[in-house]
Write an enzyme that holds these catalytic residues in place. Sequence first.
Site, short mmCIF file in Angstrom:
data_model
loop_
_atom_site.label_atom_id
_atom_site.label_comp_id
_atom_site.label_asym_id
_atom_site.label_seq_id
_atom_site.Cartn_x
_atom_site.Cartn_y
_atom_site.Cartn_z
N LYS A 91 0.81 -1.22 0.00
CA LYS A 91 0.00 0.00 0.00
C LYS A 91 0.84 1.27 0.00
O LYS A 91 0.39 2.31 -0.43
CB LYS A 91 -0.90 0.03 1.24
CG LYS A 91 -1.84 -1.15 1.33
CD LYS A 91 -2.46 -1.20 2.71
CE LYS A 91 -3.07 -2.55 3.06
NZ LYS A 91 -3.19 -3.54 2.03
N ARG A 92 2.02 1.14 0.55
CA ARG A 92 2.83 2.34 0.71
C ARG A 92 3.63 2.70 -0.54
O ARG A 92 4.24 3.75 -0.61
CB ARG A 92 3.76 2.18 1.90
CG ARG A 92 2.99 2.05 3.21
CD ARG A 92 3.89 1.62 4.35
NE ARG A 92 4.96 2.59 4.60
CZ ARG A 92 5.99 2.34 5.38
NH1 ARG A 92 6.09 1.17 5.98
NH2 ARG A 92 6.92 3.25 5.57
#
Length: 444
Positions: free
Chosen positions: A208-209
């Site tokens: 997600k990052r």
Amino acid sequence: MSIRVRFAPSPTGFFHIGSARTALFNWLYARHHGGKFILRIEDTDRERNTDDALRVLLEGMRWLGLDWDEGPEAGGEYGPYFQSERNAIYDKHLQILRDKGLAYDHEGAVFFKVSGEPQVINDLVRGRVERKEEKDFVIYRSNGSPVFHFVNVVDDMTMGITDVIRGEDHLSNTSKHCELFKAFGVEPPRFGHIPLILKQQGPGKMSKRDAGSLIEEYDHRHFIPAAVRNYLALLGWSPKDNREILSAEELVSLFDLSGVTKNNAKFDERKLSFINAQYLHALPAAEYLELARSYLKKANWRDEETRSPDNKYLDEVLLLCQEKLHAVDSIPAFIDYFFVFDYQYAPKAVKKIMKKGDPVQRVREFVEAASQLEEWTEAALEKCITTLAEANGVGTGEYIHPCRLGVSGTNAGPGFYGLLVVLGKDRTLERLQRFVENPPVVVG
RNA sequence: GUCCCCUUCGUCUAGCCCGGCCUAGGACACCAGGUUUUCAUCCUGGCGACAGGGGUUCGAAUCCCCUAGGGGACGCCA
């Protein structure tokens, strides 16, 4: 038996690109085989804001054009489709295992008793895979809630899932799942473990990052959903005939698990951009204008220009530039000079153009000739420049380059004659007049 | 550490299952030309890979083994 597949995301508030690809493969598989695509929500984690998180997920699915036959908002005969509403079903199945002597309490949790037999799956993507589950594992926590492996199997079983298509990170879990299916006396579904998407830089799978890992980001940037879908389909799958730009219909008819690669794929944002540009260029005018204008509005670009729904000048500018653009979010920078008079001359363009010949004189000549023009069309302008060039024994570029710099402040942009036509006679002459009176100076 | 999966250009991939047609094809990116109008368009060309080592075979990118590398799973997360 007709095929039933499911996509079972956990709403986290993000729609990750890896999840989206898994959803896409399931959807393509279902559509290709005329089966059902089921959306099941694994919302057992109450910590999160599920309303909001669910919305992000559903919006992402719709944006990509992945419609589901059963699930939230669609209903279906195998509900509920939210795990949080299926506790009675889980409890009932726990009892079945207890009755068979395959579940026992230990330290407050409920453990499943594994057979210890090697579990063989004939994976639709990877072929025969064998793995043994050595240790009993927890199926109910000491707080009374069932764990993933258990609910996953119970759900697949009770929802009549025939094919489980999921990321390779679940391959090792499959032995647990097979043990459970067998414990229930049920034939496990077919499995197809698809490769993972790796981050484009550094080790590991995309998370997600990582930049570009969220579907909503592409929505916000006004990427074309069909392009994103097309790119995602190509990550870990190939039609094997060298075709790459494929519509939803083509993907559906060509897709199958036999075309899925075994090895993980690195995400490549440049290729995504390329495909997006292809779609952007091919967009019908009306659709393109709508997309472009909606982005400009959202980006708060020159409210006075975007306020009116029929700003013809803006539309002409947008259409003129369509074939040159790589992405919708680059439009403001690309077209801004059409709307202001005090645009700056780009230093590198000045350097490139002002050093050769006598650009100011050429522009002066063009202004003189062009102001006499009765028709302000591409043909008339081209003729005007050609005539001047011949008369003065120079190439047309000697006129075109400085004039472009004069009217736009840059050396890149749409086709020159089209540019002047869209700008119109007044703007063109006014800008060139300024250029002649106050020509840019080469610095550095 | 244990187990599982994978390994063709920088990247995505075709070819591998059914060994010879592979002097390994396509696409992105990059580079060079062209479009005597720019370029972030378009066209042409170039660069560039079978991880390594052993086998098997007349012949291996394709089959087998080993090593190395990458990824994943080993939670009372999902």
